[in-house]
Enzyme design. Structure first.
Site, PDB file in Angstrom:
ATOM      1  N   GLU A 134       0.827  -1.202   0.000  1.00 19.03           N
ATOM      2  CA  GLU A 134       0.000   0.000   0.000  1.00 19.03           C
ATOM      3  C   GLU A 134       0.862   1.254   0.000  1.00 19.03           C
ATOM      4  OE1 GLU A 134      -2.931   2.649   2.802  1.00 19.03           O
ATOM      5  OE2 GLU A 134      -2.968   0.482   3.140  1.00 19.03           O
ATOM      6  N   SER A 230       0.072  -9.425   7.156  1.00 22.31           N
ATOM      7  CA  SER A 230      -1.083  -8.531   7.249  1.00 22.31           C
ATOM      8  C   SER A 230      -0.793  -7.407   8.233  1.00 22.31           C
ATOM      9  CB  SER A 230      -2.320  -9.323   7.700  1.00 22.31           C
ATOM     10  OG  SER A 230      -3.357  -8.444   8.083  1.00 22.31           O
ATOM     11  N   SER A 231      -0.709  -6.189   7.720  1.00 16.84           N
ATOM     12  CA  SER A 231      -0.400  -5.042   8.573  1.00 16.84           C
ATOM     13  C   SER A 231      -1.465  -4.856   9.641  1.00 16.84           C
ATOM     14  CB  SER A 231      -0.282  -3.773   7.723  1.00 16.84           C
ATOM     15  OG  SER A 231      -0.089  -2.635   8.539  1.00 16.84           O
ATOM     16  N   ASN A 232      -2.738  -4.865   9.245  1.00 16.48           N
ATOM     17  CA  ASN A 232      -3.781  -4.579  10.236  1.00 16.48           C
ATOM     18  C   ASN A 232      -3.871  -5.671  11.293  1.00 16.48           C
ATOM     19  OD1 ASN A 232      -6.505  -6.243   9.801  1.00 16.48           O
ATOM     20  ND2 ASN A 232      -5.572  -5.940   7.793  1.00 16.48           N
TER      21      ASN A 232
END
Length: 317
Positions: A134, A230-232
């Site tokens: 992103e 996964s960042s979140n």
């Protein structure tokens, strides 16, 4: 609250958890493309950061690539939910590929902010994690005038051409608390810095972090369902740990180590925005097998967000 012996007796489920609207949309784009055009369908980068989802789509005929060089001529290509630099989009169109954009609309909003601010002559500071797709996509919306910072220390070392013509944007999946620390450093050093009209961290990221903040103090241990990239999901684990609660992230129920649960009475379970509910329920079932007797869903924000699909993906009735 903590039992002296045995495994947990109660599971607390965070609300909300799991898929957000952007992830739902991205997965549906791939599945509809497979239905309409057949396999293979090429996807630049993992459509979302979850191994369970990616493996399922791969079995259905999706091919995940990191470079357009790996996409044959005349193929159908989908951009992942994380977004892509402008140069990648331009090259795909120049090659005549059939392209569908699964970029989350909330990421697209940040891209539009960058384009508008650069057109007005602003340099832009992006708060985000280096190397995340992103971030690469957002930084790639401009050929110059972009700066990336991850920490307050990065802000202290930042050199800009004109402090009075400076703005910031953020990665949508950051820890809200960490982002506020960096943004505070930016505002302290550059008082005139322009901020987004509406914060860039997405509603789903904020809701899931708030849910863990509510749940963690009631638990002896927290398990986050999510993939390592996964960042979140990583941020959810950090939110629990910062409240003094041991937290672990798992990609599958068999990854749960029974030793994590020894002497624990209440175990919290949440799932990142790219993790399916089926996987969260499989984790709950594994915890039941390990001795949990009760499951209780906590109160939390109700989400009713949906995003339209790109044109050209309507299914025939």
């Amino acid at each position: 609250m903590t039992a002296t012996t045995g495994y947990p007796s109660e599971i607390l489920l965070a609300q909300p958890r799991g898929f957000c609207a952007g992830v739902d949309r991205a997965i549906e784009i791939v599945e509809r493309a497979l239905t309409l055009f057949g396999s293979p369908i090429y996807v630049r980068h993992e459509i979302v950061h979850n191994a369970y989802v990616v493996d399922d789509l791969r079995r259905k005929g999706a091919v995940f690539v990191e470079s357009l060089d790996d996409v044959p001529d005349d193929a159908t290509l989908i951009f992942s939910a994380h977004g892509v630099p402008k140069a990648v989009r331009a090259r795909a169109l120049d090659r005549g590929l059939r392209v569908f954009d699964a970029t989350c609309p909330l990421v697209t909003k940040v891209h539009m902010e960058v384009t508008k601010l650069r057109a007005e002559g602003f340099e832009i500071v992006m708060v985000g994690h280096r190397g995340h797709p992103e971030v690469e996509g957002t930084m790639g919306q401009a050929s110059a005038g972009m700066h990336l910072v991850e920490t307050a220390a990065d802000v202290a070392a930042l050199e800009v051409a004109d402090p009075d013509r400076l703005a910031y944007v953020t990665q949508t999946t950051l820890s809200i608390d960490d982002a506020m620390e960096v943004i505070g450093a930016l505002k302290a050093r550059f008082p005139a810095i322009r901020e987004p009209k509406k914060q860039d961290i997405c509603y789903a990221t904020q809701n899931r972090q708030d849910a863990v903040k509510f749940m963690a103090p009631q638990c002896d241990v927290v398990i986050v369902v999510g993939s390592p990239n996964s960042s979140n999901s990583n941020r959810l684990r950090e939110v629990a740990e910062k409240r003094g609660v041991p937290a672990y992230m798992v990609d599958a129920p068999e990854q749960i180590d029974p030793a994590w649960l020894g002497g624990k009475q209440r175990i919290g379970v949440t799932a990142g925005a790219s993790a399916p509910e089926a996987l969260a329920q499989a984790v709950v079932e594994r915890l039941r097998q390990l001795g949990a007797c009760y499951v209780r869903t906590l109160d939390g924000a109700q989400e009713n967000v949906s995003f339209p699909l790109p044109k050209g993906l309507a299914l025939l009735s």
